[in-house]
Design an enzyme around this catalytic site. Sequence first.
Site, mmCIF file in Angstrom:
data_model
loop_
_atom_site.group_PDB
_atom_site.id
_atom_site.type_symbol
_atom_site.label_atom_id
_atom_site.label_comp_id
_atom_site.label_asym_id
_atom_site.label_seq_id
_atom_site.Cartn_x
_atom_site.Cartn_y
_atom_site.Cartn_z
ATOM 1 N N LYS A 121 -40.183 -35.618 -19.805
ATOM 2 C CA LYS A 121 -41.372 -35.029 -20.400
ATOM 3 C C LYS A 121 -41.647 -35.642 -21.779
ATOM 4 C CE LYS A 121 -43.569 -31.985 -23.031
ATOM 5 N NZ LYS A 121 -43.425 -31.409 -24.361
ATOM 6 N N ASP A 139 -45.221 -31.035 -17.780
ATOM 7 C CA ASP A 139 -44.583 -29.919 -18.464
ATOM 8 C C ASP A 139 -44.907 -28.624 -17.729
ATOM 9 O OD1 ASP A 139 -47.215 -29.172 -19.184
ATOM 10 O OD2 ASP A 139 -47.111 -30.638 -20.775
#
Length: 212
Positions: A121, A139
């Site tokens: 991420k 996310d």
Amino acid sequence: MTKKERAAAVTELLKEVYPDAVCALHYTHDYELLFATRLSAQCTDARVNIVTETLFRQFPTLQSFSEAPEEEIAEAIKTCGLFRTKARDLKACAIMLLSEYDGKVPDNMEDLLRLPGVGRKTANLILGDIFGKPAIVADTHCIRLSNRLGFVKNEKDPVKVENALRKLISPAESSDFCHRLVLFGREHCTARSPKCSGCPLGAVCPSYPVTK
DNA sequence: ATCCCGAGGG
DNA sequence: CCCTCTGGAT
């Protein structure tokens, strides 16, 4: 309507809602975005910005982070949660950036993932925001909205969501698209009580209306 | 009680 | 796959 058509429709609608696809985290140096993103785990970015405003003054350089006692960093970032691991990561990351990368944030996935506390991420966010490369930031918001919008079905694995979106969104637009998904997820399509009434994506959302 | 722009370890 | 780390916001 195919998935790809829906993805294209959502892309255009989100552009109207958010003409500017900006990252909400505050930073001046590249590594500060890396650190702010690490701090954002299980924490709102609004709180991260409160913490980093003083943190980046207290430790104004990579060198100062690398030399700081972990407990001092931990104290400064305490209200972000997960503070012990995050403090350890920031210091270790500063040390590795200085010793192996000439103090510069690397511009590729492989090297970014070597950095302590940097996962997919964070790496994707850096690739997109710092280096302008194609990046899909899967996310919590991106995953939730991708499920609600029917881009994936009941899928929680971030890599699988990332791969699904890669087939639906053009590389040039993926980074901005994810930023807009996050903004929209925070303000409207929230985890708990999504504001479905009057939703600008309602016409193309297979989950509409989630709430009555 | 549940979620917030996760990552690492078992 | 699971678990742990963690304060703040709702």
